[in-house]
Design an enzyme around this catalytic site. Structure first.
Site, PDB file in Angstrom:
ATOM      1  N   HIS A  88      28.294  75.630  17.833  1.00  0.00           N
ATOM      2  CA  HIS A  88      27.384  75.075  16.834  1.00  0.00           C
ATOM      3  C   HIS A  88      26.086  74.583  17.450  1.00  0.00           C
ATOM      4  CE1 HIS A  88      29.820  76.126  13.672  1.00  0.00           C
ATOM      5  NE2 HIS A  88      29.837  75.015  12.962  1.00  0.00           N
ATOM      6  N   ASP A  99      27.698  63.269  11.978  1.00  0.00           N
ATOM      7  CA  ASP A  99      27.677  63.491  10.524  1.00  0.00           C
ATOM      8  C   ASP A  99      28.622  64.613  10.118  1.00  0.00           C
ATOM      9  OD1 ASP A  99      25.740  61.621  10.462  1.00  0.00           O
ATOM     10  OD2 ASP A  99      24.089  63.000  10.074  1.00  0.00           O
ATOM     11  N   GLU A 147      21.859  55.371   8.024  1.00  0.00           N
ATOM     12  CA  GLU A 147      20.989  56.505   8.351  1.00  0.00           C
ATOM     13  C   GLU A 147      19.849  56.535   7.341  1.00  0.00           C
ATOM     14  OE1 GLU A 147      22.621  60.353   9.033  1.00  0.00           O
ATOM     15  OE2 GLU A 147      24.083  59.635  10.515  1.00  0.00           O
TER      16      GLU A 147
HETATM   17  P1  FAD Z   1      29.059  74.249  21.567  1.00  0.00           P
HETATM   18  O1  FAD Z   1      27.853  74.670  20.847  1.00  0.00           O
HETATM   19  O2  FAD Z   1      30.189  75.193  21.618  1.00  0.00           O
HETATM   20  O3  FAD Z   1      28.675  73.826  23.066  1.00  0.00           O
HETATM   21  C1  FAD Z   1      27.588  72.974  23.324  1.00  0.00           C
HETATM   22  C2  FAD Z   1      27.363  72.848  24.847  1.00  0.00           C
HETATM   23  O4  FAD Z   1      28.439  72.120  25.410  1.00  0.00           O
HETATM   24  C3  FAD Z   1      27.358  74.201  25.567  1.00  0.00           C
HETATM   25  O5  FAD Z   1      26.498  74.113  26.676  1.00  0.00           O
HETATM   26  C4  FAD Z   1      28.787  74.358  26.017  1.00  0.00           C
HETATM   27  O6  FAD Z   1      28.908  75.226  27.126  1.00  0.00           O
HETATM   28  C5  FAD Z   1      29.175  72.935  26.332  1.00  0.00           C
HETATM   29  N1  FAD Z   1      30.577  72.646  26.065  1.00  0.00           N
HETATM   30  C6  FAD Z   1      31.315  72.952  24.975  1.00  0.00           C
HETATM   31  N2  FAD Z   1      32.562  72.489  25.125  1.00  0.00           N
HETATM   32  C7  FAD Z   1      32.602  71.864  26.325  1.00  0.00           C
HETATM   33  C8  FAD Z   1      33.613  71.180  27.055  1.00  0.00           C
HETATM   34  N3  FAD Z   1      34.844  71.043  26.574  1.00  0.00           N
HETATM   35  N4  FAD Z   1      33.299  70.665  28.261  1.00  0.00           N
HETATM   36  C9  FAD Z   1      32.042  70.785  28.774  1.00  0.00           C
HETATM   37  N5  FAD Z   1      31.057  71.436  28.131  1.00  0.00           N
HETATM   38  C10 FAD Z   1      31.333  71.951  26.924  1.00  0.00           C
HETATM   39  N6  FAD Z   1      25.222  66.207  16.724  1.00  0.00           N
HETATM   40  C11 FAD Z   1      25.211  64.872  16.671  1.00  0.00           C
HETATM   41  O7  FAD Z   1      25.148  64.216  17.700  1.00  0.00           O
HETATM   42  N7  FAD Z   1      25.275  64.220  15.465  1.00  0.00           N
HETATM   43  C12 FAD Z   1      25.380  64.873  14.290  1.00  0.00           C
HETATM   44  O8  FAD Z   1      25.458  64.250  13.238  1.00  0.00           O
HETATM   45  C13 FAD Z   1      25.410  66.291  14.317  1.00  0.00           C
HETATM   46  N8  FAD Z   1      25.523  66.994  13.170  1.00  0.00           N
HETATM   47  C14 FAD Z   1      25.574  68.351  13.241  1.00  0.00           C
HETATM   48  C15 FAD Z   1      25.712  69.067  12.044  1.00  0.00           C
HETATM   49  C16 FAD Z   1      25.789  70.444  12.074  1.00  0.00           C
HETATM   50  C17 FAD Z   1      25.948  71.202  10.789  1.00  0.00           C
HETATM   51  C18 FAD Z   1      25.694  71.125  13.322  1.00  0.00           C
HETATM   52  C19 FAD Z   1      25.764  72.625  13.372  1.00  0.00           C
HETATM   53  C20 FAD Z   1      25.541  70.427  14.506  1.00  0.00           C
HETATM   54  C21 FAD Z   1      25.467  69.029  14.477  1.00  0.00           C
HETATM   55  N9  FAD Z   1      25.307  68.286  15.632  1.00  0.00           N
HETATM   56  C22 FAD Z   1      25.309  66.930  15.582  1.00  0.00           C
HETATM   57  C23 FAD Z   1      25.079  68.938  16.937  1.00  0.00           C
HETATM   58  C24 FAD Z   1      26.370  69.112  17.695  1.00  0.00           C
HETATM   59  O9  FAD Z   1      26.865  67.883  18.152  1.00  0.00           O
HETATM   60  C25 FAD Z   1      26.119  69.971  18.935  1.00  0.00           C
HETATM   61  O10 FAD Z   1      25.506  71.177  18.587  1.00  0.00           O
HETATM   62  C26 FAD Z   1      27.421  70.255  19.641  1.00  0.00           C
HETATM   63  O11 FAD Z   1      27.148  70.856  20.885  1.00  0.00           O
HETATM   64  C27 FAD Z   1      28.243  71.192  18.810  1.00  0.00           C
HETATM   65  O12 FAD Z   1      29.565  71.177  19.273  1.00  0.00           O
HETATM   66  P2  FAD Z   1      30.271  72.533  19.591  1.00  0.00           P
HETATM   67  O13 FAD Z   1      31.676  72.160  19.785  1.00  0.00           O
HETATM   68  O14 FAD Z   1      29.985  73.602  18.636  1.00  0.00           O
HETATM   69  O15 FAD Z   1      29.568  72.859  21.012  1.00  0.00           O
END
Ligand code: FAD
Length: 518
Positions: free
Chosen positions: A122, A183, A298
């Protein structure tokens, strides 16, 4: 943490749009020419070996690397749909030991391959991609929503691969819940802890990374290290907000609190930005011990045309409330409507007094009279509000579109001095400002990217001193400026915990795997 955070998000709810099939197809076609040689290569080098700690380097690891069309296509893009990069394979671990083995396999090569854990993908700018390397699909480690926890000491051990929504349901079975939330809950523990984890509870508890007691991390050396503020603390603090650069988080011990049952979920509307920000800062200055404030704060900014030109649906406002807001726009002639969003938690024992408490709090605020909107919802309904928004956007076909998001931390004192009300002495206040926009029509993406660039250029020119959250920088100089005085320490930690530079190359911070110039 003595910093207080507010989120002021600009939401733009998109209209119906296109999809991105052509680019997904192209990615898959290019992949087909490259994966065979890679898999052969792994078979040659991965047939033997029992490491000191008994972790096997066997073809079993190689057999968990998927190279089928769907796996590669999914791991080639992310929520942003802006960047694409094709990995050579997608690894499906079933345990942290598998991740250890994969990383050791990589660094045993003369030219190691890059490794990127992918939580939900994400990210918006390819941060979880691994061009030419291996993406670790953390989903394969998920097993239901089981978490182990201590009800006495108020912590839970959760896997880095777990979704926050699953953590919520598992902890609620014991009447507990993490105290700090993003969120949106369909993102992973490892993903948000690698960034920060910001939400409306941050003014009370700090970001999610300030609510962690201990981590298990698999470093870029293939070592599994349990770290905490007292043990291997440099790795602990490096991994928190570490953008995946120092190791793969496989377990986190996170702080819990007794979960409330219900929530008064409130939005109050403003036609001027000064009252809006003054009231936000008043709200975050109220200590928890006063028992008089919100548990979550917020804000949102809605441009007027989205209220007056064509009707938008809202998962919070009713149709008549939207009419009321549109009339406010016309009556005041303001360019935007500002909402403070607050949440007041309550339980059976506080149910009889919570409405009075809310009334007293609202009397202190300067929103437009008559423009307070209150919903009485369960705790889960409140926390999972963006999940419902997601369902609506998916149904409308506008979830899988480009998202040129820009998130900034903006220091309050440079935001606008005139808006400042008294804040607790010695504390820093900054805003987390998210421009969370979707590109749904031809030309949108380019236009929104230009606007983002203009915002960043303005901040630079005016010396606003803001920092990107969920950052993206195209050059090494950009990253150096981003980290400022932390840069030297980060580079040293990288050399220590990922000296071959294999981890999370999609961030583009350090030279990629195989380079000697870390
Ligand atoms: P990914 O996109 O899969 O990974 C993100 C990064 O972390 C990459 O570099 C990956 O290699 C690394 N990574 C993933 N897993 C691990 C692990 N286990 N150990 C070490 N590194 C790892 N963020 C906020 O802070 N607050 C919010 O309210 C918020 N709302 C959001 C709402 C939406 C609809 C979306 C799409 C995103 C939102 N985000 C928010 C952003 C979100 O926190 C980040 O994009 C986060 O990285 C997404 O998590 P993911 O598991 O998909 O990570």
């Amino acid at each position: 943490m003595n910093q207080q955070t507010q989120a002021a998000q600009l939401h733009s709810i998109p209209a119906l749009s296109n999809n991105n099939m052509p680019r997904a197809c192209l990615a898959t076609f290019v992949m087909a020419t490259s994966f065979l040689s890679t898999i052969n290569h792994f078979h040659m080098v991965a047939t033997a070996g029992l490491a000191d700690d008994g972790i096997l380097l066997t073809p079993d690891i190689v057999s968990r690397i998927h190279t089928d069309h769907d796996s590669i296509a999914r791991a080639s893009s992310d929520f942003g749909h802006i960047v694409e990069a094709i990995p050579n394979g997608v690894f499906h671990p079933t345990s942290p030991a598998d991740i250890v083995a994969l990383i050791r396999l990589s660094i045993s090569q003369p030219k190691p391959f890059a490794v990127a854990p992918r939580g939900q993908g994400h990210s918006a700018r390819g941060q979880a991609l691994a061009p030419g390397g291996i993406v670790i699909d953390m989903r394969s480690m998920r097993r239901g929503d089981h978490v182990s926890m201590s009800s006495e000491q108020l912590w839970a051990d959760v896997g880095g691969e777990q979704l926050w929504i699953d953590v919520l349901h598992a902890t609620l079975e014991h009447g507990l819940a993490p105290r700090m939330w993003t969120d949106y809950l369909r993102i992973t523990v490892g993903g948000t802890l690698s960034n920060g984890g910001i939400g409306g509870q941050a003014f009370r508890h700090g970001p999610q990374i300030s609510n962690v007691h201990e981590l298990d991390v698999v470093t870029g050396m293939g070592e599994m290290i349990t770290c905490s503020p007292d043990k291997d603390s440099d790795l602990f603090f490096a991994a928190l907000g570490g953008l995946g650069q120092f190791g793969v988080i496989t377990r986190a011990r996170i702080a819990l609190e007794p979960a409330p049952k219900r929530v008064l979920w409130v939005r109050v509307a403003y036609a001027d930005v000064e009252s809006f920000t003054s009231d936000q800062e008043l709200l975050i200055s109220k200590p928890a011990s006063s028992g008089s404030g919100f548990d979550y704060v917020e804000g949102q900014v809605q441009m007027n045309r989205t209220l007056t030109e064509g009707r938008r649906s809202s998962s919070f406002f009713s149709a008549s409330e939207l009419d009321q807001l549109a009339k406010l726009v016309l009556d005041t002639g303001s360019t935007a409507i500002y909402y403070i969003e607050g949440a007041m938690y309550y339980n059976d024992d506080t149910a009889s007094s919570v409405n009075q408490k809310l009334e007293r709090l609202l009397e202190e605020l300067n929103f437009v009279p008559g423009f307070a909107f209150v919903r009485d919802v369960s705790y889960v309904e409140f926390l999972d509000r963006v999940g419902r928004e997601e369902q609506k956007l998916r149904a409308a076909g506008v979830w899988d579109v480009p998202h040129p998001w820009l998130n900034l931390f903006v220091p309050r004192d440079r935001w606008d001095d005139r808006m400042t009300t008294a804040t607790p002495g010695g504390e820093d206040v900054f805003y987390a400002v998210g421009l969370l926009r979707s590109a749904v029509a031809a030309g949108d993406l380019e236009r929104l990217e230009r606007e983002n660039a203009a915002v960043l250029a303005f901040c630079d020119r005016e010396g606003v001193g803001c920092r990107q959250y969920l950052p993206h920088h195209a050059s090494r100089d950009g990253w150096r400026r981003h980290f400022g005085e932390k840069w030297g320490r980060l580079a040293a930690l990288k050399r220590r915990y990922d000296p071959r530079g294999i981890l999370s190359p999609g961030q583009g911070i350090f030279p990629a795997a195989g380079s000697d110039s870390l």
